[in-house]
Design a protein around this motif. Structure first.
Motif, PDB file in Angstrom:
ATOM      1  N   HIS A 262       0.355  -0.923  -0.528  1.00 14.96           N
ATOM      2  CA  HIS A 262       0.048   0.083   0.032  1.00 14.96           C
ATOM      3  C   HIS A 262       0.504   1.075   0.255  1.00 14.96           C
ATOM      4  O   HIS A 262       0.739   2.148  -0.546  1.00 14.96           O
ATOM      5  N   GLU A 265       2.328   1.682  -3.214  1.00 19.74           N
ATOM      6  CA  GLU A 265       2.341   2.124  -4.676  1.00 19.74           C
ATOM      7  C   GLU A 265       1.029   3.571  -4.327  1.00 19.74           C
ATOM      8  O   GLU A 265       0.717   3.299  -5.098  1.00 19.74           O
ATOM      9  N   HIS A 266       0.863   4.263  -3.206  1.00 24.72           N
ATOM     10  CA  HIS A 266      -0.320   4.790  -3.270  1.00 24.72           C
ATOM     11  C   HIS A 266       0.445   5.682  -1.740  1.00 24.72           C
ATOM     12  O   HIS A 266       0.267   7.138  -1.922  1.00 24.72           O
ATOM     13  N   LYS A 267       1.671   5.743  -1.401  1.00 22.72           N
ATOM     14  CA  LYS A 267       2.128   6.321  -0.653  1.00 22.72           C
ATOM     15  C   LYS A 267       3.536   6.910  -0.762  1.00 22.72           C
ATOM     16  O   LYS A 267       4.342   7.672   0.157  1.00 22.72           O
TER      17      LYS A 267
ATOM     18  N   LYS B  55       3.838  11.589  -3.938  1.00 22.39           N
ATOM     19  CA  LYS B  55       2.203  10.730  -4.782  1.00 22.39           C
ATOM     20  C   LYS B  55       1.031  12.450  -4.678  1.00 22.39           C
ATOM     21  O   LYS B  55       2.135  13.184  -3.414  1.00 22.39           O
ATOM     22  N   GLU B  60      -4.187  15.751 -10.572  1.00 27.35           N
ATOM     23  CA  GLU B  60      -4.492  14.643 -11.460  1.00 27.35           C
ATOM     24  C   GLU B  60      -2.618  15.298 -12.359  1.00 27.35           C
ATOM     25  O   GLU B  60      -2.539  16.067 -12.896  1.00 27.35           O
ATOM     26  N   LYS B  67      -2.236   7.756 -15.727  1.00 26.07           N
ATOM     27  CA  LYS B  67      -1.656   8.397 -15.158  1.00 26.07           C
ATOM     28  C   LYS B  67      -0.508   7.704 -14.667  1.00 26.07           C
ATOM     29  O   LYS B  67       0.006   6.262 -15.074  1.00 26.07           O
TER      30      LYS B  67
END
Lengths: 271, 232
Positions: A262, A265-267, B55, B60, B67
């Motif tokens: 997680h 991938e996301h942070k 991130k 976006e 993406k």
């Protein structure tokens, strides 16, 4: 891509860890031979000769133990350091810009690290067996005869090949759980704006505390439902049987894996 | 065809500090674009978000219409502002590494450029000087046939001769249909190769215009114009 990632993980690790394991093997053989020679004069009529042999054996044993511990701890720290620098250090800039799935990155690192930890453990076990007087001719017989996996066997009534194999599987799951705990701690630590390494250590300690709490709660639960002496004994020894050891190993591995994935991938936070 | 980079309300906060403030930006294909701004203006943050290393807090970003992710990474060739190679590796091993992971990597081109710098394939990276390591990294990045080359401060901290080498390598080797995004605050060195410039200050896009258009409209070089705009 998983195969390629593993190839480069292997290439980066074997140059240090293979010689480290060979050092343990050489030290074991040297200590074994030296002790064998010294033992012959240990009980000789010449007291000085006997005393000198005793001191020699002691020194050899101490230096052997110290060297083995250093190599094992050093190898383990090297794996941790390699995980951190190649994932969240400068080398992470290359790793995370490769067109590869994050699952592949985690699996490749976990498999290669687990391989080396298991090899180091086996080498040290065999080495200790040789140095501390085991009968080398019957090594494999003894291996499956129920000595080394005893710590995850207490409380069971029967010893057989199946339980021995399952104990090994549980031990492997435990190794994966530890590796993934390190990965999850490093991943959460890198989210911190400052002191990322310190934060990683903090998460590692916190996870250890959580694991202890969870296991403690299960023990208390077993105590609460126990109505005889055997039930109370189970409360103390439940996690040393292969079934819960395997279950917890898989559970921890999956949980820490998900946290690591997680975050990657996301942070991801390569500031 | 979609622009190679599209930013829509792109925002990045580090705690209370805003590094990128709702950026809207389109970068077209086949251009050499300078991302120009003083230190701390948000250049590296924007570049890292393009490459999926950070991130965004909001908004976006799309690379070639998709993406940032595994697929987008096939299209971007990225040169960070730091050395990311494993020092124990030999030059030929790192070339092999790039060939293994990037289908568009051209090893012959890499070896040709390495030979011109008299870097032997069996040399270990740890034995090369910092400047040489940076050049090896640039060679690797420019040996790909990518759609977008993102070069973060490629000429910062190098001597003038090396700057010439780096800029020559960039211009001589990039895929002509591709876009080069080059971040720097050393405008005078790169001005001659730029088709377009993006000025960025305190996380906001100040200006996006053609280099020739600035020279014509403002009657001064991009470097002079930059100094005026960013005067303290």
């Amino acid at each position: 891509m998983l195969g390629k990632l593993m190839k480069y993980e292997w290439k980066a690790s074997w140059k240090l860890l293979l010689p480290a394991n060979l050092v343990i093997v050489c030290l074991s053989v040297m200590t074994w031979i030296a002790n064998d020679v010294a033992e012959k004069s240990l009980f000789s009529e010449d007291r000085v000769d006997g005393l000198m042999s005793g001191i020699f054996i002691l020194i050899m044993m101490l230096s052997y133990a110290l060297s083995v511990i250093t190599v094992f701890v050093g190898g383990y720290i090297y794996l941790l350091w390699r995980f951190y620098t190649s994932t969240y250090g400068d080398q992470g800039y290359l790793l995370h810009t490769l067109p590869v799935d994050k699952h592949h990155i985690i699996v490749a690192k976990a498999l290669v690290s687990a391989f080396w930890i298991l090899v180091m453990t086996l080498v040290i076990y065999m080495s200790a067996w040789l140095v501390f007087g085991g009968d080398t001719k019957d090594f494999f017989g003894e291996l499956f005869g129920g000595h080394w996996y005893l710590p995850i066997y207490v409380g069971r009534e029967e010893l057989n090949v199946f339980t021995a194999i399952m104990a090994i599987v549980a031990a492997v799951a435990g190794v994966f759980a530890k590796i993934m705990q390190v990965a999850a701690s490093a991943s959460l630590g890198q989210l911190s704006a400052n002191h990322k390494v310190l934060a990683s250590f903090g998460f590692y300690i916190a996870f250890n505390a959580l694991r202890s709490m969870l296991q403690g709660m299960i023990s208390v639960l077993i105590f609460m439902i126990a109505d005889d002496g055997e039930g109370i004994l189970n409360g103390l020894t439940w996690r040393y049987s292969w079934e819960p050891a395997l279950l917890l190993g898989l559970l921890y591995s999956a949980g820490f894996y998900l946290i690591t994935w997680h975050v990657m991938e996301h942070k991801l936070n390569l500031e | 065809m979609a622009p190679i980079v599209q930013c829509m309300g792109l925002t990045k906060n580090y705690g209370r500090k805003t590094a990128l403030n709702s950026i809207y930006l389109n970068l077209e294909r086949g251009r050499i674009i300078g991302l120009l701004g003083p230190n701390g203006s948000g250049k590296t943050t924007l570049i890292k978000i393009m490459n999926g290393l950070l991130k965004p807090t909001a908004g976006e970003i799309l690379i070639g219409g998709i993406k940032p992710g595994v697929e987008a990474k096939f299209h971007i060739s990225y040169l960070p502002e730091r050395t990311y190679l494993q020092p124990h590796m030999k030059v030929m091993e790192i070339v092999e590494y790039f060939r293994d992971f990037y289908p568009d990597f051209q090893p012959e081109r890499a070896y040709d450029m390495l030979a011109r710098l008299q870097i032997q394939p069996y040399e270990r990276l740890k034995n090369l000087s910092k400047g040489m390591k940076e050049k090896v990294q640039l060679i690797l990045v420019m040996s790909r046939d990518a759609d977008l080359y993102v070069l973060d401060e490629p000429i910062a901290g190098v001597d003038p001769a090396s700057r010439d080498y780096i800029l020559h390598t960039v211009v001589a080797n990039y895929n002509r249909n591709a876009t080069i995004l080059l971040s720097t605050h050393l405008i005078s060195d790169v001005e001659n190769i730029l088709d377009e410039v993006v000025f960025i200050r305190q996380g906001s896009i100040l200006l996006q215009a053609g280099a020739e258009q600035i020279r014509r409209n403002e009657g001064k070089s991009v470097d002079q114009f930059f100094r005026e705009v960013f005067a303290c």
